[in-house]
Motif scaffolding. Structure first.
Motif, PDB file in Angstrom:
ATOM      1  N   ASP A 160       0.821  -1.212   0.000  1.00 49.89           N
ATOM      2  CA  ASP A 160       0.000   0.000   0.000  1.00 49.89           C
ATOM      3  C   ASP A 160       0.857   1.264   0.000  1.00 49.89           C
TER       4      ASP A 160
ATOM      5  N   SER B   2       2.085   4.663  -0.791  1.00 47.70           N
ATOM      6  CA  SER B   2       1.459   5.812  -1.456  1.00 47.70           C
ATOM      7  C   SER B   2       2.378   6.228  -2.611  1.00 47.70           C
TER       8      SER B   2
ATOM      9  N   THR C 264       5.942   7.219  -1.713  1.00 48.64           N
ATOM     10  CA  THR C 264       6.793   6.140  -1.207  1.00 48.64           C
ATOM     11  C   THR C 264       7.209   5.182  -2.318  1.00 48.64           C
TER      12      THR C 264
ATOM     13  N   LYS D 194      -5.638   0.413   2.263  1.00 49.11           N
ATOM     14  CA  LYS D 194      -5.182   1.458   3.196  1.00 49.11           C
ATOM     15  C   LYS D 194      -6.213   2.590   3.135  1.00 49.11           C
TER      16      LYS D 194
ATOM     17  N   LYS E 130      -6.598  -0.836   6.524  1.00 45.80           N
ATOM     18  CA  LYS E 130      -5.416  -0.536   7.343  1.00 45.80           C
ATOM     19  C   LYS E 130      -5.318   0.956   7.628  1.00 45.80           C
TER      20      LYS E 130
ATOM     21  N   ARG F 269      -2.455   3.505   9.731  1.00 45.16           N
ATOM     22  CA  ARG F 269      -1.169   3.499  10.433  1.00 45.16           C
ATOM     23  C   ARG F 269      -0.980   4.793  11.208  1.00 45.16           C
TER      24      ARG F 269
ATOM     25  N   SER G  74       7.637  -4.539   9.334  1.00 43.00           N
ATOM     26  CA  SER G  74       9.089  -4.789   9.396  1.00 43.00           C
ATOM     27  C   SER G  74       9.864  -3.523   9.755  1.00 43.00           C
ATOM     28  N   GLY G  75       9.352  -2.366   9.413  1.00 42.93           N
ATOM     29  CA  GLY G  75       9.845  -1.097   9.946  1.00 42.93           C
ATOM     30  C   GLY G  75      11.239  -0.648   9.539  1.00 42.93           C
TER      31      GLY G  75
ATOM     32  N   GLY H 114       6.068  -4.882   4.414  1.00 44.58           N
ATOM     33  CA  GLY H 114       6.139  -4.166   3.148  1.00 44.58           C
ATOM     34  C   GLY H 114       7.544  -4.339   2.600  1.00 44.58           C
ATOM     35  N   ARG H 115       8.482  -3.577   3.173  1.00 43.17           N
ATOM     36  CA  ARG H 115       9.865  -3.610   2.679  1.00 43.17           C
ATOM     37  C   ARG H 115      10.505  -4.989   2.789  1.00 43.17           C
TER      38      ARG H 115
END
Ligand code: 5MM
Length: 343
Positions: free
Chosen positions: A24, A26, A29, A98, A137, A139, A265-266, A295-296
């Motif tokens: 998701d 944007s 990103t 999202k 979702k 965040r 995962s951050g 995500g990453r």
């Protein structure tokens, strides 16, 4: 509210050996991600990239329970005209969306942000549901910055928790399972115990707000950060400490009624995110299913291998299937280092 449907959907999202693909990003990103691999970010290149992942049968059928989409993607069709949501559903996975509209500076709290997007959320959910979304979702972003006053502030923690809970209630009202994502960033130089204290505060506040707003916990999935040292910390805690401290805080803060926990995962490396998830599941039995919503850490390698070239699609799909498989094993405490080398 259809309670049975919400519970069934939430349970499917955290089914054994499966987790969620956070796709998701944007537009800003995904542009950053594409810049890193030398690919122009256009509507078509974003579509091609995401279509490639959603057509990776080995990953989608075996390890990906759901995909979080960005607004642009949920409306898009694959090159052959099939809606991307149909590719996901045909693979036995659930489309999600999202619904937050990103962060804005929080008044009176320098350096802190509030996630927006509550206005008109109910109407948007009706539209997204018709397009196939079964979960959503939102965040919230909490930073850690030492100083006087230190960040996060009481205002930021409470305001973000309130918005998360209000979002979750509106989702359930519309039979959409809310992923509740209060992310404590790992960007700073703080140590693991600072992350532990802030994460505990944020989670306790979030669950208090969820209670006040009558959210049914069996029909939510929590997407938290792990308890981990900041990326710039002079010495970073090891894998076992991360796993132990994360499980300790979750047990203190997350009621067993919650359908499941799916970590972000951050900014951890692909393998680090897998190792931590695996170690936590090895500490079981845990009160809830514990899996991934990366995500990453799921997309980093497939992106690199793809590099925007049609001839790399098969190899990128193998990379995506591999990472999904490794995390599927970690979600059961069955990952082994040798399997990485064998790839
Ligand atoms: C996929 O990245 C999402 C980012 O969205 P924005 O572009 O609006 O910032 C993000 O919310 C993501 O779903 C979670 O942070 C998990 O992703 P990571 O990469 O931390 O696992």
């Amino acid at each position: 509210m259809d309670k049975d449907l919400l519970v069934k959907t939430a349970n499917a999202m955290v089914a054994k050996g499966k987790g969620i693909l956070a796709a998701d990003e944007s537009s800003g990103t995904i542009k950053k991600r594409f810049d890193a691999i030398g690919v122009a970010s256009t509507e078509d290149s974003r579509r091609d990239y995401r279509e490639m992942m959603f057509r990776t049968q080995a990953a989608m059928k075996n390890n990906i329970s759901g995909v979080i989409l960005y607004d642009e993607t949920i409306w898009q069709k694959a090159k052959d005209g099939t809606p991307l949501t149909k590719l996901i559903a045909d693979a036995g996975s659930l489309p999600g969306i999202k619904v937050d509209k990103g962060v804005k500076p929080l008044f009176g709290c320098p350096g802190e942000v509030i996630t927006e997007g509550l206005d008109g959320l109910g109407e948007r959910l009706v539209e997204y549901r018709a397009l196939g979304a079964r979960f959503a979702k939102w965040r919230a972003v909490i930073d850690i910055v030492p100083g006087s006053p230190p960040v996060p502030s009481h205002t930021a923690v409470h305001t973000n928790a309130h918005a998360l809970a209000r979002y979750a209630a509106i989702c359930q009202e519309h039979d959409i399972v809310p992923i509740v994502e209060p992310e404590v960033l790992m960007d700073g130089g703080h140590d693991i115990d600072t992350c532990l204290r802030v994460t505990e505060w944020v989670l306790k506040t979030t669950f208090q707000e969820l209670f006040y707003q009558r959210v049914m916990l069996e029909g939510i999935v929590l997407k938290p950060n792990m308890v981990i040292s900041g990326k710039k910390a002079p010495s970073r805690a090891g894998h076992q400490e991360v796993a132990e401290k994360t499980v300790r805080v979750l047990k203190e803060c997350v009621p067993p009624a919650v359908a499941g926990i799916a970590f972000l995962s951050g900014g951890q490396s692909d393998e680090e995110a897998t190792i931590h998830l695996d170690l936590m599941n090895r500490m079981g039995p845990l009160p809830w299913p514990v899996t991934f919503s990366y995500g990453r850490a799921l997309q980093h390698m497939p992106q690199k291998v793809w590099a925007g070239k049609a001839e790399n699609v098969a190899a990128a799909q193998r990379a995506f299937a591999h990472r999904s498989h490794m995390n599927g094993l970690a979600a059961q405490g069955q990952w082994k280092q040798d399997l990485e080398k064998a790839a």
